[in-house]
Enzyme design. Structure first.
Site, PDB file in Angstrom:
ATOM      1  N   ASP A  25      71.191 111.929 -20.176  1.00  0.00           N
ATOM      2  CA  ASP A  25      70.596 111.238 -19.416  1.00  0.00           C
ATOM      3  C   ASP A  25      71.753 111.244 -17.864  1.00  0.00           C
ATOM      4  O   ASP A  25      72.572 110.316 -17.927  1.00  0.00           O
ATOM      5  CB  ASP A  25      70.271 109.914 -19.654  1.00  0.00           C
ATOM      6  CG  ASP A  25      69.584 108.860 -18.755  1.00  0.00           C
ATOM      7  OD1 ASP A  25      69.426 109.444 -17.492  1.00  0.00           O
ATOM      8  OD2 ASP A  25      69.585 107.667 -19.119  1.00  0.00           O
ATOM      9  N   LYS A  94      73.179 110.767  -7.136  1.00  0.00           N
ATOM     10  CA  LYS A  94      71.800 111.094  -7.692  1.00  0.00           C
ATOM     11  C   LYS A  94      70.813 111.195  -6.481  1.00  0.00           C
ATOM     12  O   LYS A  94      69.851 111.873  -6.476  1.00  0.00           O
ATOM     13  CB  LYS A  94      71.286 110.583  -9.002  1.00  0.00           C
ATOM     14  CG  LYS A  94      69.794 110.963  -9.604  1.00  0.00           C
ATOM     15  CD  LYS A  94      69.549 110.258 -11.010  1.00  0.00           C
ATOM     16  CE  LYS A  94      68.367 110.832 -11.618  1.00  0.00           C
ATOM     17  NZ  LYS A  94      68.078 110.035 -12.855  1.00  0.00           N
ATOM     18  N   GLU A 191      62.173 111.820 -17.680  1.00  0.00           N
ATOM     19  CA  GLU A 191      62.602 110.624 -18.474  1.00  0.00           C
ATOM     20  C   GLU A 191      61.481 109.881 -19.215  1.00  0.00           C
ATOM     21  O   GLU A 191      61.856 109.353 -20.277  1.00  0.00           O
ATOM     22  CB  GLU A 191      63.436 109.948 -17.366  1.00  0.00           C
ATOM     23  CG  GLU A 191      64.710 110.554 -16.987  1.00  0.00           C
ATOM     24  CD  GLU A 191      65.266 109.645 -15.469  1.00  0.00           C
ATOM     25  OE1 GLU A 191      64.450 108.678 -15.027  1.00  0.00           O
ATOM     26  OE2 GLU A 191      66.077 110.294 -15.079  1.00  0.00           O
ATOM     27  N   ASP A 213      60.088 102.662 -15.885  1.00  0.00           N
ATOM     28  CA  ASP A 213      61.274 103.002 -15.738  1.00  0.00           C
ATOM     29  C   ASP A 213      62.280 102.296 -14.411  1.00  0.00           C
ATOM     30  O   ASP A 213      61.796 102.895 -13.262  1.00  0.00           O
ATOM     31  CB  ASP A 213      61.846 104.472 -15.895  1.00  0.00           C
ATOM     32  CG  ASP A 213      62.893 104.979 -15.878  1.00  0.00           C
ATOM     33  OD1 ASP A 213      64.055 104.282 -15.728  1.00  0.00           O
ATOM     34  OD2 ASP A 213      63.177 106.082 -15.975  1.00  0.00           O
TER      35      ASP A 213
END
Length: 630
Positions: A25, A94, A191, A213
């Site tokens: 992850d 990211k 994800e 999420d």
């Protein structure tokens, strides 16, 4: 007597040897690596017992690099120096993945620049200029080393997770980072899917599952339908610039206001405010009050209390923003809240009590939180990696991939009608209705294409087949349903069926056969660079097709009954308008074609009315009023 171990050709001589694989992850705030050991998927800790690796990299100058024998550190050690060395300590990278300079918000902490002959933004540090891909590669290298040290061997490969909303550029950037880190990417998976797998939803009750999420830098919600072990992504929505970082920023802004801290703030103080705000957020997930201490740029020791109630008031607008995509995803998927079986909470920010309260209030169900929300994605990825390397060859869980390029059909005018768009999860089936162009048409040629451009000439031809036996009807009356179905192995089946007669034809092709990653990437780049050109070409082609349809239809009608229904002057006026339209149709001015079509429709309106009256009279001829009564 000695026994020889015999194996089938192509199989390992040690068939029960466990192949080492991991799920990773790669997060905005923290990253994790997990693996299946003794049948159980678990995250792997470092030498200090810490599972979470802060997604932070600090770069050193030449002198420090020579002294330490490396030019950077990753994780907690880097995070500790973020306040003291803000310009060379990169966090939340990211958010920069797969993004150009125009897409990146201005940062007062990092100096972003473009190298010569490059469109990739780089972050300036004392060790050199690094792209988001290179920074991410350093994080992945650290996780790879941790995994190999823990598992005691080299990795066969890794499954890496990405947000569901990540576009192709962001996914490709993630793959490139893994390649730089020396990792073989078995698959990129979304994800939400990984989280669902971690909870075992893939083996649970068929129905609708929601993945909520909220990570450090991003938010997305996915609505999944489970049917016999296969997840179908019904809808996704989210915000790529909403997450825990924004909650921290809300606290930081409050601190600046309440403590009357003067602007401009130094980079060091900004980092300090961010770190203290994050610590306060985490503390208030369990406590009702916390104390925040700050050293100002003037070296003053500032202190203030923040209560859970105040905290909730500060972040309430942000939490409300997460519910907007929830509503949109429900609407897009066409389901009601009461159809949702369960809600899986993913991401460290879902630990905030207000988030859980609002999600439960919105869906009317208590969300699932039994697995650590920070670890759930990595655990699901590890399970899929274990299957992909062949440790569970008999596992019934169907692994999903995505289409690298869109699939579609050629329509009139050399246009491409996309039926399944790129990045759609497979297996998938989509259908679209088409019709005939000419009166009495009894066959249709079906041309299957792959690519992102609007014109057939710019896409890749996959297959052609014909549908014959269509009942002769007026143009536009036939209804031909074309169905595209891609199975888990990427095998595409295309079928065409005329609904009234039931005649059908089909073909099978491999949609990605013969295309390398570079060719796919090149096709995507061309679709972006020619986007406006393609849109203009499509608009022109659509008007040309409409012009052909109008000319064909009017001429067909004139052959039938123009002598009976039109005067010589009316006929001449219609023919002149058709000639003007035919001339415009050969040009490249879509507006002129559109205006010429409107003129034809205007001068033929009276003619069309007369034809309709005649047809109605013919239909009623010989009928009695009683025939129309029930």
């Amino acid at each position: 007597m000695a026994l020889l171990q015999i194996s089938e050709p192509g199989q390992s001589s040690a068939p029960h040897q466990h192949k080492l694989s991991v799920g990773i992850d790669l997060g905005t705030t923290n990253s994790l690596v997990a693996s299946v050991r003794n049948g159980l998927a678990e995250t792997l800790a470092d030498e200090d017992g810490e599972h979470l690796l802060p997604s932070v990299v600090q770069y050193f100058d030449a002198e420090m690099a020579a002294k330490l024998g490396k030019n950077h550190v990753v994780g907690a050690k880097a995070k500790q120096n973020a306040v003291a060395d803000p310009h060379n300590t990169i966090a939340s990278v990211k958010r920069f993945m797969g993004r150009g300079m125009d897409d990146i918000e201005e940062s007062s902490v990092y100096e972003m620049l473009l190298d010569d002959n490059s469109t990739v933004p780089r972050i300036k540090t004392v060790a050199g200029n690094f792209s988001a891909i290179e920074v991410s590669a350093d994080i992945l290298t650290h996780l790879k080393t941790r995994a190999e040290d823990t598992l005691g061997g080299d990795l066969i490969g890794a499954v890496i997770t990405v947000p569901a909303y990540f576009d192709d550029a962001q996914r490709q950037a993630t793959k490139d980072a893994a390649k730089l880190a020396g990792l073989k990417v078995l698959r990129l998976i979304n994800e939400p899917t990984a989280a669902a797998v971690a909870y075992g939803l893939d083996t649970g009750q068929d129905g609708i599952h929601v993945i909520f999420d909220l990570g450090g830098g991003t938010f997305d919600i996915s609505i999944l339908r489970l049917n016999k072990g296969v997840f179908e992504v019904m809808a996704t929505a989210g915000d790529s610039a909403l997450g825990g970082d924004d909650i921290d920023q809300a606290i930081s802004d409050w601190l600046v206001s309440e403590l009357a801290i003067k602007s401009p703030l130094s980079a060091s103080l900004q980092r300090q405010l961010g770190e203290q705000s994050r610590a306060a957020k985490e503390a208030l997930s369990a406590a009702d009050k916390t104390t925040i201490r700050i050293n100002s740029d003037q070296n003053e020791r500032l202190e203030i209390d923040l209560s859970r109630t105040q905290f909730n008031q500060l972040i309430s607008p942000l939490i409300k923003k997460t519910l907007i995509p929830c509503r949109r995803a429900l609407r897009d998927s066409g389901i009601e809240k009461d159809e949702v079986i369960d809600i899986v909470m993913v991401g460290g920010s879902t630990r905030v009590p207000l988030v859980r309260e609002k999600v439960e209030e919105f869906f009317g169900k208590t969300p699932l939180t039994s697995i650590d929300p920070d670890r759930v994605v990595a655990i699901g990825a590890a399970r899929q990696a274990d299957i992909l390397v062949g440790n569970k060859p008999d596992d019934e869980m169907l692994l999903l991939d995505v289409l690298p390029l869109s699939l579609g059909l050629e329509t009139m005018g050399g246009l491409v009608e996309k039926v399944i768009h790129r990045n759609t999860t497979i297996p998938v089936a989509r259908a679209q209705d088409f019709t005939t162009f000419k009166d009495g048409q009894t066959a249709m040629a079906v041309h299957v294409l792959q690519g992102e451009r609007e014109m057939v000439s710019d896409c890749r031809s996959l297959a052609r087949f014909e549908l014959r036996g269509i009942p002769p009807m007026v143009a536009g009356a036939a209804r031909i349903r074309v169905t595209f179905q891609v199975d888990a192995d990427g095998l595409l089946s295309v079928s065409a069926k005329e609904e009234t007669s039931g005649v059908e034809s089909s073909i099978q092709v491999k949609p990605s056969y013969g295309l390398s990653d570079n060719e796919i990437e090149q096709m995507l780049k061309e679709s972006l660079s020619h986007a406006q050109e393609d849109v203009d070409a499509r608009k022109l082609a659509e008007q040309q097709v409409e012009a052909d349809r109008v000319i064909e239809g009017v001429n067909s009608a004139l052959k039938t009954d123009s002598e009976q229904l039109l005067s010589a002057q009316e006929l001449e006026e219609i023919q002149l308008s058709l000639q003007e339209l035919a001339t415009c149709r050969q040009g490249s001015d879509e507006i002129a074609i559109k205006q010429a079509i409107e003129k034809v429709e205007q001068v033929t309106s009276l003619y069309a009315q007369r034809r309709m009256d005649v047809n109605v009279q013919m239909a009623l001829s010989g009928q009695k009023v009683d025939d129309f009564e029930e």
